[in-house]
Design an enzyme around this catalytic site. Structure first.
Site, mmCIF file in Angstrom:
data_model
loop_
_atom_site.group_PDB
_atom_site.id
_atom_site.type_symbol
_atom_site.label_atom_id
_atom_site.label_comp_id
_atom_site.label_asym_id
_atom_site.label_seq_id
_atom_site.Cartn_x
_atom_site.Cartn_y
_atom_site.Cartn_z
ATOM 1 N NE ARG A 1 -4.667 2.957 0.195
ATOM 2 C CZ ARG A 1 -5.732 2.503 0.662
ATOM 3 N NH1 ARG A 1 -7.001 2.860 0.520
ATOM 4 N NH2 ARG A 1 -5.505 1.350 1.468
ATOM 5 C CG ASP B 1 -2.065 1.088 1.155
ATOM 6 O OD1 ASP B 1 -1.989 1.919 0.558
ATOM 7 O OD2 ASP B 1 -3.131 0.720 1.843
#
Length: 362
Positions: free
Chosen positions: A296, A294
Site C-alpha cells: 500500500r 504490504d
C-alpha cells in the site's frame, strides 16, 4: 501537440494493455524492451518475442527466493527462458498456485549482464496493473524499427519514471450529503487521481475543525471483509467501529482507499488466501506471490487529508507504519487511537502474524 498523451496518460494506457495481454514498449535512451505481463501472455505472442531476440522473465526477489533463482539485480531476477519453454512454463514460474502441480522448474539461470532498469520498470508497471509481478521481456535490437510495433504503447522511461514513483495528484470530483446510520451529518467526497488509477473516497461526518486534530481512519478497501463479512480478517469490524466512533464524537473523517489486499488487488489477495489454505501465513503467502508484506501507498491518504484542509490527526490505527507515513508527509499525528476489534477463531493466526511480522500493535 496537445492531443498527444502525456507520460502519465501513456502509463495508464500501458497498465490497461498489460491487463489485456498486449505488449508495451519501454525505452531508455537507445535501450528498448518489449514487455508482456506473464499472467496474461499468450503463446503466439511469446513466439513473436522469439522472432525478435531471446526473451527472458523478470521476477521479484521475493518470488525468486521461492524458486531458488539468483538475484544479481538485488530486488529483481532476470531469468533466461529455455528454448523449449512454452507459455505453460511461463505461467508455472509466475503463479505459485502451480508450485505443487509443477514443483520441478529449475535450475533457473539468472542473467547478470546489462542494465536492469527497464526490467525493474516493467515489474513496477505490472504491480500497478494489479497482476502477478512477473514479466516477459525481450531486448529490442537497433534494427527493430518503430514501424514493427507502430500500434503499441511506447513509454519513455526517462520521462515516465518519476510518475511511477509518486502517488500522483488528486482532484475532488464531487461531494454530496450522505446520511448514515452512525450520523445524519454524513458527506461523501470522491477523489480521482490524474493518472487514471483507482478513485478514493472520504467519508466526512459533521464539521471537523480544520484547526484541531481530526479523528481519522485510513481504511483500505476489503471487499471480503467490508461487504461479505469475512471472518479471515478484522477489516469489516474495524470499518464499522471506526465509523461508529466518529459518529459518536460528532466529527471526523474516514478515508476509504482502494488498495485491496494491502495493495495487491482482489485477485492476488484470493491467491494469497489459497496459499494460506496450504499452510502459509499471510506474509509468506505474499512473498510466494512475489509481493512485499504490504504494497500500500499511505502517501495517498496523507495527500487527500491535506487537500481536505487537515494538518493534524488523531489516527485510528494499530499500524505504526501509517503513523510514520503521515508524519513523513507533513501531517502531525497528535494521537494514535487503537482499534483492536474483530478477533475470532478464524483470523486469530492472521492477527498474530500481523503483530509478529508486520509490527501491528495488537
Amino acid at each position: 501537440m496537445a492531443l498527444a498523451p502525456d507520460p502519465a496518460e501513456l502509463l495508464a494506457r500501458a497498465r490497461a494493455d498489460l491487463r489485456m495481454g498486449v505488449p508495451v514498449v519501454l525505452r531508455d535512451g537507445a535501450d528498448g524492451a518489449l514487455v508482456l505481463a506473464a499472467e496474461t501472455a499468450r503463446g503466439d505472442r511469446l513466439d513473436d518475442f522469439r522472432r525478435i531476440a531471446a526473451p527472458f522473465m523478470v521476477l521479484t526477489a521475493r518470488r525468486a527466493e521461492t524458486l531458488k533463482a539468483r538475484c544479481y539485480d538485488r530486488d529483481i531476477a532476470r531469468v533466461a527462458l529455455p528454448r523449449t519453454a512454452g507459455i505453460d512454463w511461463v505461467n508455472a514460474i509466475a503463479d505459485p498456485a502451480r508450485d505443487l502441480v509443477k514443483p520441478m522448474k529449475g535450475p533457473l539461470v539468472s542473467l547478470r549482464e546489462g542494465d536492469a532498469g527497464l526490467a525493474r520498470a516493467a515489474i513496477r508497471l505490472i504491480k500497478d496493473a494489479r497482476l502477478l509481478p512477473a514479466a516477459l521481456l525481450v531486448n529490442l535490437p537497433e534494427a527493430w524499427s518503430a514501424a514493427d510495433g507502430a500500434a503499441l504503447t511506447k513509454i519513455d522511461m526517462r520521462a515516465a519514471a518519476p510518475r511511477l514513483a509518486e502517488p500522483g495528484t488528486f482532484e475532488q470530483v464531487v461531494s454530496a450529503r450522505l446520511p448514515l446510520q452512525v450520523s445524519q451529518a454524513g458527506r461523501l467526497h470522491v477523489f480521482r487521481p490524474a493518472d487514471g488509477r483507482e478513485e478514493h473516497y472520504a467519508v466526512e461526518i459533521g464539521q471537523p475543525d480544520r484547526d484541531r486534530p481530526v479523528l481519522a481512519r485510513l481504511h483500505s478497501a476489503c471487499f471480503t471483509g467490508d461487504l461479505l463479512g469475512s471472518l479471515k480478517c478484522d477489516c469489516g469490524a474495524q470499518l464499522r467501529v471506526a465509523l461508529d466512533r466518529i459518529g459518536k464524537e460528532g466529527a471526523g473523517v474516514l478515508l476509504y482507499l482502494n488498495q485491496e489486499g494491502r495493495g495487491i488487488g482482489l485477485a492476488n489477495k484470493m491467491r494469497a488466501y489459497s496459499l494460506q489454505d496450504q499452510g502459509h501465513d499471510t506474509v509468506e503467502a505474499n512473498h510466494r506471490l512475489g509481493f512485499e508484506d504490504d504494497e500500500r501507498d499511505f502517501r495517498i491518504g496523507a495527500e487527500i487529508l491535506k487537500r481536505m484542509g487537515f494538518s493534524s490527526v488523531r489516527l485510528m490505527t494499530n499500524n505504526p507504519a501509517k503513523v510514520a507515513r503521515m508524519r513523513e508527509q507533513g501531517l502531525r499525528v497528535h494521537e494514535r487511537v487503537p482499534l483492536k476489534v474483530g478477533r475470532n477463531k478464524e483470523n486469530a493466526a492472521y492477527l498474530d502474524t500481523k503483530a509478529r511480522k508486520s509490527g501491528h500493535l495488537l
